[in-house]
Design a protein around this motif. Structure first.
Motif, PDB file in Angstrom:
ATOM      1  N   THR A 448       2.198 -23.572   9.331  1.00 34.98           N
ATOM      2  CA  THR A 448       0.983 -23.002   9.921  1.00 34.98           C
ATOM      3  C   THR A 448       1.237 -21.631  10.539  1.00 34.98           C
ATOM      4  N   LEU A 449       2.238 -21.546  11.423  1.00 34.81           N
ATOM      5  CA  LEU A 449       2.499 -20.268  12.076  1.00 34.81           C
ATOM      6  C   LEU A 449       3.070 -19.250  11.091  1.00 34.81           C
ATOM      7  N   GLY A 450       3.902 -19.720  10.149  1.00 35.93           N
ATOM      8  CA  GLY A 450       4.459 -18.805   9.155  1.00 35.93           C
ATOM      9  C   GLY A 450       3.375 -18.139   8.335  1.00 35.93           C
ATOM     10  N   LEU A 451       2.404 -18.940   7.862  1.00 38.07           N
ATOM     11  CA  LEU A 451       1.309 -18.373   7.071  1.00 38.07           C
ATOM     12  C   LEU A 451       0.426 -17.469   7.929  1.00 38.07           C
ATOM     13  N   SER A 452       0.147 -17.899   9.159  1.00 36.54           N
ATOM     14  CA  SER A 452      -0.706 -17.095  10.035  1.00 36.54           C
ATOM     15  C   SER A 452      -0.056 -15.753  10.358  1.00 36.54           C
ATOM     16  N   MET A 453       1.259 -15.762  10.590  1.00 37.64           N
ATOM     17  CA  MET A 453       1.971 -14.507  10.834  1.00 37.64           C
ATOM     18  C   MET A 453       1.875 -13.594   9.614  1.00 37.64           C
ATOM     19  N   PHE A 454       2.100 -14.154   8.451  1.00 37.57           N
ATOM     20  CA  PHE A 454       2.037 -13.371   7.218  1.00 37.57           C
ATOM     21  C   PHE A 454       0.648 -12.767   7.029  1.00 37.57           C
ATOM     22  N   ILE A 455      -0.383 -13.599   7.169  1.00 36.42           N
ATOM     23  CA  ILE A 455      -1.756 -13.130   6.962  1.00 36.42           C
ATOM     24  C   ILE A 455      -2.143 -12.119   8.035  1.00 36.42           C
ATOM     25  N   GLY A 456      -1.710 -12.368   9.260  1.00 34.74           N
ATOM     26  CA  GLY A 456      -2.016 -11.432  10.336  1.00 34.74           C
ATOM     27  C   GLY A 456      -1.428 -10.054  10.084  1.00 34.74           C
ATOM     28  N   ILE A 457      -0.174 -10.022   9.588  1.00 35.35           N
ATOM     29  CA  ILE A 457       0.467  -8.739   9.292  1.00 35.35           C
ATOM     30  C   ILE A 457      -0.201  -8.058   8.101  1.00 35.35           C
ATOM     31  N   VAL A 458      -0.651  -8.858   7.123  1.00 37.41           N
ATOM     32  CA  VAL A 458      -1.431  -8.293   6.010  1.00 37.41           C
ATOM     33  C   VAL A 458      -2.675  -7.593   6.547  1.00 37.41           C
ATOM     34  N   GLY A 459      -3.363  -8.247   7.500  1.00 39.91           N
ATOM     35  CA  GLY A 459      -4.546  -7.651   8.100  1.00 39.91           C
ATOM     36  C   GLY A 459      -4.228  -6.379   8.865  1.00 39.91           C
ATOM     37  N   LEU A 460      -3.103  -6.370   9.595  1.00 35.62           N
ATOM     38  CA  LEU A 460      -2.700  -5.176  10.326  1.00 35.62           C
ATOM     39  C   LEU A 460      -2.467  -3.999   9.374  1.00 35.62           C
ATOM     40  N   SER A 461      -1.801  -4.286   8.260  1.00 36.74           N
ATOM     41  CA  SER A 461      -1.479  -3.219   7.308  1.00 36.74           C
ATOM     42  C   SER A 461      -2.722  -2.714   6.582  1.00 36.74           C
ATOM     43  N   ALA A 462      -3.656  -3.639   6.306  1.00 37.23           N
ATOM     44  CA  ALA A 462      -4.845  -3.261   5.541  1.00 37.23           C
ATOM     45  C   ALA A 462      -5.983  -2.777   6.424  1.00 37.23           C
ATOM     46  N   GLY A 463      -5.826  -2.883   7.731  1.00 39.73           N
ATOM     47  CA  GLY A 463      -6.905  -2.574   8.657  1.00 39.73           C
ATOM     48  C   GLY A 463      -7.614  -1.263   8.415  1.00 39.73           C
ATOM     49  N   PRO A 464      -6.898  -0.139   8.308  1.00 41.33           N
ATOM     50  CA  PRO A 464      -7.573   1.150   8.146  1.00 41.33           C
ATOM     51  C   PRO A 464      -8.461   1.240   6.902  1.00 41.33           C
ATOM     52  N   SER A 465      -8.084   0.551   5.810  1.00 41.00           N
ATOM     53  CA  SER A 465      -8.869   0.662   4.574  1.00 41.00           C
ATOM     54  C   SER A 465      -9.816  -0.521   4.362  1.00 41.00           C
ATOM     55  N   PHE A 466      -9.765  -1.494   5.286  1.00 39.08           N
ATOM     56  CA  PHE A 466     -10.533  -2.724   5.094  1.00 39.08           C
ATOM     57  C   PHE A 466     -12.041  -2.461   5.111  1.00 39.08           C
TER      58      PHE A 466
END
Length: 561
Positions: A448-466
């Motif tokens: 659970t936390l592993g996937l959430s960390m991964f997805i959260g970092i994906v969101g951080l990286s994609a934030g400006p273009s989201f």
């Protein structure tokens, strides 16, 4: 505010933990009976905080993703390999149909509407609730012969499409499978469940620290007065109720407390301690004689022990067959778990290797039975990190091997290899359970936390273009996500019921499993008021995780061709 933003930019680990905190908060918010879930919550939180232009090293994301994939394989490994057996072929066929139609639907609609590779991958990940596609597709895009800015743009489009289609696909399927699914099969879900309710089992959803007032098993003391039981051995007495299971676990003869032996003769006036199901005591306990209070006789240790099934002679038997063997003397099955899910306790339920049986009885009987069935899985807080680390390394080495198809390099990637090795290591754990222990708490952290960390970092990286990407494709993605989610599961329901002739409850459980939508399984069980659909969930869930994860690089290759 400047201090806060500067702190997050210079210390991205703070941004990650803030993302997780906000993401879990968002995921717990309910809209009626629906909630976004912590994965989508973490993505949205990452996108929000990512507007501050937070730079997180890609390695951090990969580490958590590998932990998540290995743990996913570990959980479903035993059922994945069980799915290769002949009795699971209908569920396998249904899963392959649903997962293949998922891939083709995402590919066809993406080509039709002119979506780029990243958007197509996000559609596949979101509409079919398989977050791992985000990682495997991104790895595959990084291997394409494109410039770095082009790769980054495609990868940033994945979470945009994922966020939109996940919300649509998951919400609709949680309603569609238990509501419209029965109508497609022309059955009433509760009526079908009622036909097998007497044979099925299920928990009552007790909270932490709570105990059920209902006692399925009990030990009571009776004074022997019925001539039918007098001057007979314990073996003869226990064989008399042919339609029920009751066992003598202690005897008082005069002032002596005797342990049960098959050849011990019961005398008139003896007091016997009998273990049986509660209803048997209530209905037929006085057949032996009057119930008495004998604290000393009943003061014996009893045990509830989880046992992993490893004995090949046990695997493949039904619970009814096992209950008639000497192995089961003196013990009762309280719960049965498969891939972490509680499955019905019914006479025709087949036992698999890797199943966890919760046995109840006297300590001596439980320990004896545990040795016959498999390996006692006693509670521990320690995780075998040698097992975990070695598995991820070996899986990564295998996953890095690649094959070139139509000029496009196809590879599992190191992360995909971690998933495959998780399957193998999870199966090994079920066969040789004396190593590779991962407690439930550790599984929760890695999964659970592993996937959430991964997805959260994906969101951080994609934030400006989201936001810009959402404006470009958002409206069409809502409709496309809806169609993409419904078509494969509609085909699966019709195929399972009318071609494979599967039980409708099993069909719906298998559809939820093939689409890796645990919430849909719970919705089916709630609507049916039965845990029986879980029997159709485990094998498709195991195979569905593998196929949908593998579709990430496959879809990239198809879109790039």
């Amino acid at each position: 505010m400047d201090y806060f933003v500067s702190a997050l930019r210079q210390n991205p680990e703070l941004a990650i933990f803030l993302t997780i905190a906000i993401g879990f908060l968002i995921g717990q918010v309910k809209f009626g009976s629906f909630s976004l879930g912590i994965v989508v919550g973490s993505l949205l939180a990452g996108v929000l905080i990512g507007q501050l232009d937070i730079q997180v090293p890609a390695l951090v994301k990969t580490i958590f993703f590998d932990l998540f994939l290995f743990t996913t394989g570990y959980k479903v490994g035993p059922q994945f390999f069980r799915g290769l057996k002949a009795d699971a072929l209908p569920q396998l066929a249904l899963t392959v149909l649903i997962c293949t139609s998922c891939l083709l639907t995402a590919f066809g609609l993406s080509k039709l509407l002119g979506y780029d590779i990243g958007t197509a991958a996000g559609l596949l990940a979101g509409a079919f609730s398989e977050s791992t596609v985000i990682g495997t597709a991104a790895d595959a895009i990084n291997r394409l012969d494109l410039s770095q800015p082009e790769k980054a743009a495609l990868i940033n489009n994945i979470p945009v499409a994922y966020a939109v289609t996940y919300l649509v696909g998951t919400a609709v399927l949680v309603w569609y499978i238990p509501t419209i699914g029965p109508k497609l099969m022309r059955i009433n879900l509760r009526d079908e469940a009622a036909k097998i309710r007497a044979l099925s089992g299920g928990g009552t959803g007790l909270g932490q620290g709570q105990l059920s007032a209902a006692r399925p098993f009990d030990v009571r003391a009776y004074r022997v007065t019925n001539p039918a039981f007098i001057n007979r051995t314990i073996a003869e007495v226990e064989s008399m109720p042919r339609d029920a299971r009751a066992f003598v676990v202690r005897v008082r003869q005069n002032d002596a407390l005797l342990e049960p032996r098959p050849d011990l003769v019961i005398r008139e006036g003896d007091i016997v301690a009998v273990i049986a199901r509660h209803e048997l005591h209530a209905l037929r306990g006085d057949a032996i004689g009057p119930e008495v209070s004998d604290t000393a006789l009943l003061d014996m240790p009893v045990e509830a022990l989880d046992v992993i099934v490893t004995n090949r002679s046990i695997a493949g038997q039904t619970l009814a067959q096992l209950s008639l063997s000497n192995i089961a003397r003196g013990v009762f099955l309280a719960k049965l778990f498969r891939s972490g899910l509680e499955v019905p306790i019914a006479p025709d339920t087949v036992i698999d290797r890797g199943d966890v049986m919760r046995l109840i009885g006297t300590v001596a009987d439980v320990e004896r039975t545990a040795k016959e069935i498999g390996y006692p899985d006693r509670p521990t807080a320690a995780t075998d990190m040698i097992f975990v680390g070695t598995g991820i390394v070996l899986g990564g080495l295998v996953g890095l091997l690649s094959v070139v198809v139509w000029g496009v390099p196809l590879t599992l990637t190191a992360s995909g290899g971690a998933l495959i090795m998780g399957l193998v290591f999870g199966w090994l754990r079920s066969v040789y359970p004396f190593f590779g222990r991962m407690p439930e708490a550790a599984i929760w952290i890695f999964d659970t936390l592993g996937l959430s960390m991964f997805i959260g970092i994906v969101g951080l990286s994609a934030g400006p273009s989201f936001v810009a990407g959402l404006h470009t494709t958002g409206a069409s993605l809502v409709v496309v996500g809806l169609v993409s989610a419904l078509v494969p599961h509609t085909l699966g329901i019709l195929f399972g019921r009318y071609v494979l002739k599967m039980n409708p409850l099993i069909v719906l459980g298998a559809c939820a499993g093939a689409g890796t939508i645990t919430a849909a399984l719970r919705a089916v069980q709630d609507e049916a008021q039965s845990s029986y659909p879980a029997l159709g969930y485990t094998v498709p869930y195991a195979l569905g995780n593998i196929l949908l994860t593998a579709w990430g690089p496959v879809l990239v290759a198809m879109m790039a061709f």
